[in-house]
Design a protein around this motif. Structure first.
Motif, PDB file in Angstrom:
ATOM      1  N   THR A  75       1.258 -48.014 -47.526  1.00 38.40           N
ATOM      2  CA  THR A  75       1.534 -49.645 -48.160  1.00 38.40           C
ATOM      3  C   THR A  75       2.849 -50.285 -48.979  1.00 38.40           C
ATOM      4  O   THR A  75       3.589 -49.108 -49.435  1.00 38.40           O
ATOM      5  CB  THR A  75       0.309 -50.571 -49.220  1.00 38.40           C
ATOM      6  OG1 THR A  75       0.835 -49.580 -50.346  1.00 38.40           O
ATOM      7  CG2 THR A  75      -0.516 -50.589 -48.945  1.00 38.40           C
ATOM      8  N   ASP A  77       5.294 -53.107 -50.416  1.00 43.81           N
ATOM      9  CA  ASP A  77       5.173 -54.815 -51.731  1.00 43.81           C
ATOM     10  C   ASP A  77       5.800 -55.775 -51.752  1.00 43.81           C
ATOM     11  O   ASP A  77       6.083 -55.900 -50.708  1.00 43.81           O
ATOM     12  CB  ASP A  77       5.646 -54.648 -53.525  1.00 43.81           C
ATOM     13  CG  ASP A  77       7.219 -53.954 -53.403  1.00 43.81           C
ATOM     14  OD1 ASP A  77       7.566 -54.447 -52.399  1.00 43.81           O
ATOM     15  OD2 ASP A  77       7.397 -53.489 -54.540  1.00 43.81           O
ATOM     16  N   ASP A  78       6.058 -57.250 -51.842  1.00 46.74           N
ATOM     17  CA  ASP A  78       6.489 -58.403 -51.530  1.00 46.74           C
ATOM     18  C   ASP A  78       8.020 -58.031 -51.162  1.00 46.74           C
ATOM     19  O   ASP A  78       8.638 -58.569 -50.407  1.00 46.74           O
ATOM     20  CB  ASP A  78       6.254 -59.524 -52.445  1.00 46.74           C
ATOM     21  CG  ASP A  78       4.915 -60.037 -52.246  1.00 46.74           C
ATOM     22  OD1 ASP A  78       4.108 -59.446 -51.325  1.00 46.74           O
ATOM     23  OD2 ASP A  78       4.750 -60.739 -53.329  1.00 46.74           O
ATOM     24  N   ASP A  79       8.758 -56.950 -51.795  1.00 49.30           N
ATOM     25  CA  ASP A  79       9.701 -56.622 -51.157  1.00 49.30           C
ATOM     26  C   ASP A  79      10.462 -55.594 -50.207  1.00 49.30           C
ATOM     27  O   ASP A  79      11.376 -55.245 -50.190  1.00 49.30           O
ATOM     28  CB  ASP A  79      10.683 -55.862 -52.741  1.00 49.30           C
ATOM     29  CG  ASP A  79      10.856 -57.589 -53.506  1.00 49.30           C
ATOM     30  OD1 ASP A  79      11.018 -58.475 -53.376  1.00 49.30           O
ATOM     31  OD2 ASP A  79      10.325 -56.781 -55.265  1.00 49.30           O
ATOM     32  N   ASP A  80       9.089 -55.640 -49.705  1.00 50.97           N
ATOM     33  CA  ASP A  80       9.132 -54.381 -48.152  1.00 50.97           C
ATOM     34  C   ASP A  80       9.411 -52.987 -49.096  1.00 50.97           C
ATOM     35  O   ASP A  80       9.275 -52.204 -48.211  1.00 50.97           O
ATOM     36  CB  ASP A  80      10.135 -54.601 -47.746  1.00 50.97           C
ATOM     37  CG  ASP A  80       9.553 -55.936 -46.382  1.00 50.97           C
ATOM     38  OD1 ASP A  80       8.222 -55.511 -46.531  1.00 50.97           O
ATOM     39  OD2 ASP A  80      10.458 -56.177 -45.696  1.00 50.97           O
ATOM     40  N   ASP A  81       9.136 -52.830 -50.591  1.00 49.23           N
ATOM     41  CA  ASP A  81       9.169 -51.571 -51.109  1.00 49.23           C
ATOM     42  C   ASP A  81       7.623 -50.220 -51.233  1.00 49.23           C
ATOM     43  O   ASP A  81       6.854 -50.593 -50.860  1.00 49.23           O
ATOM     44  CB  ASP A  81       9.331 -50.960 -52.470  1.00 49.23           C
ATOM     45  CG  ASP A  81      10.908 -51.841 -52.787  1.00 49.23           C
ATOM     46  OD1 ASP A  81      12.078 -51.261 -51.863  1.00 49.23           O
ATOM     47  OD2 ASP A  81      11.559 -52.572 -53.652  1.00 49.23           O
ATOM     48  N   THR A  83       4.321 -48.535 -51.586  1.00 44.12           N
ATOM     49  CA  THR A  83       3.990 -48.786 -53.038  1.00 44.12           C
ATOM     50  C   THR A  83       2.642 -48.038 -53.377  1.00 44.12           C
ATOM     51  O   THR A  83       3.011 -46.808 -54.365  1.00 44.12           O
ATOM     52  CB  THR A  83       3.412 -49.637 -53.030  1.00 44.12           C
ATOM     53  OG1 THR A  83       2.510 -50.239 -52.259  1.00 44.12           O
ATOM     54  CG2 THR A  83       4.174 -51.159 -53.787  1.00 44.12           C
TER      55      THR A  83
END
Length: 132
Positions: A75, A77-81, A83
């Protein structure tokens, strides 16, 4: 002297080509001309974990696990990191759950990518025996 040397080049845009020994790997941040870096990391992690899993099997007296397949999910996060990462391991051999847990624990200690990642990003691993 270094143990690993690579060379990565991007002529334009977001696609790069990495030379790793005699192998060439194309990675595209947009996922158009090749897999994106996060996908490559997840695949690399699984590719390292699978042979470590086989070694763990040998260490527990399970020399013939047969076919082993890792289905990996991650998965962002919103920053494409990244998680989270999870591995669903399917093993052809009929291995009981306690032994599979022991093999997974051993594989976590053997896999170099597992050791290199921050602890919060270690894969959540589920293994299934007699899977094929």
């Amino acid at each position: 002297m270094s143990d690993i040397e690579t060379s990565t080049v991007s002529e334009e845009g977001f696609t790069s080509t990495s030379q790793v020994g005699e192998f060439e790997l194309t990675i595209d941040a947009l996922g158009e001309d090749g897999p994106d870096p996060n996908s490559v990391l997840v695949a690399d992690y699984a590719s390292c974990f699978l042979p470590a899993f086989r070694v763990g099997g040998r260490q527990t007296g399970n020399d013939d696990l047969g076919r082993v397949q890792i289905d990996a999910e991650a998965t962002l996060d919103d920053d494409d990191d990244l998680t989270s990462i999870s591995f669903d391991i399917h093993v052809e051999a009929d291995v009981d759950d306690d032994t599979l847990a022991d093999i997974v624990e051993r594989a976590e200690g053997i896999c170099h990518v597992h050791s290199a990642l921050r602890e919060g990003l270690h894969a959540d691993v589920t293994a299934h025996g007699d899977a094929f």
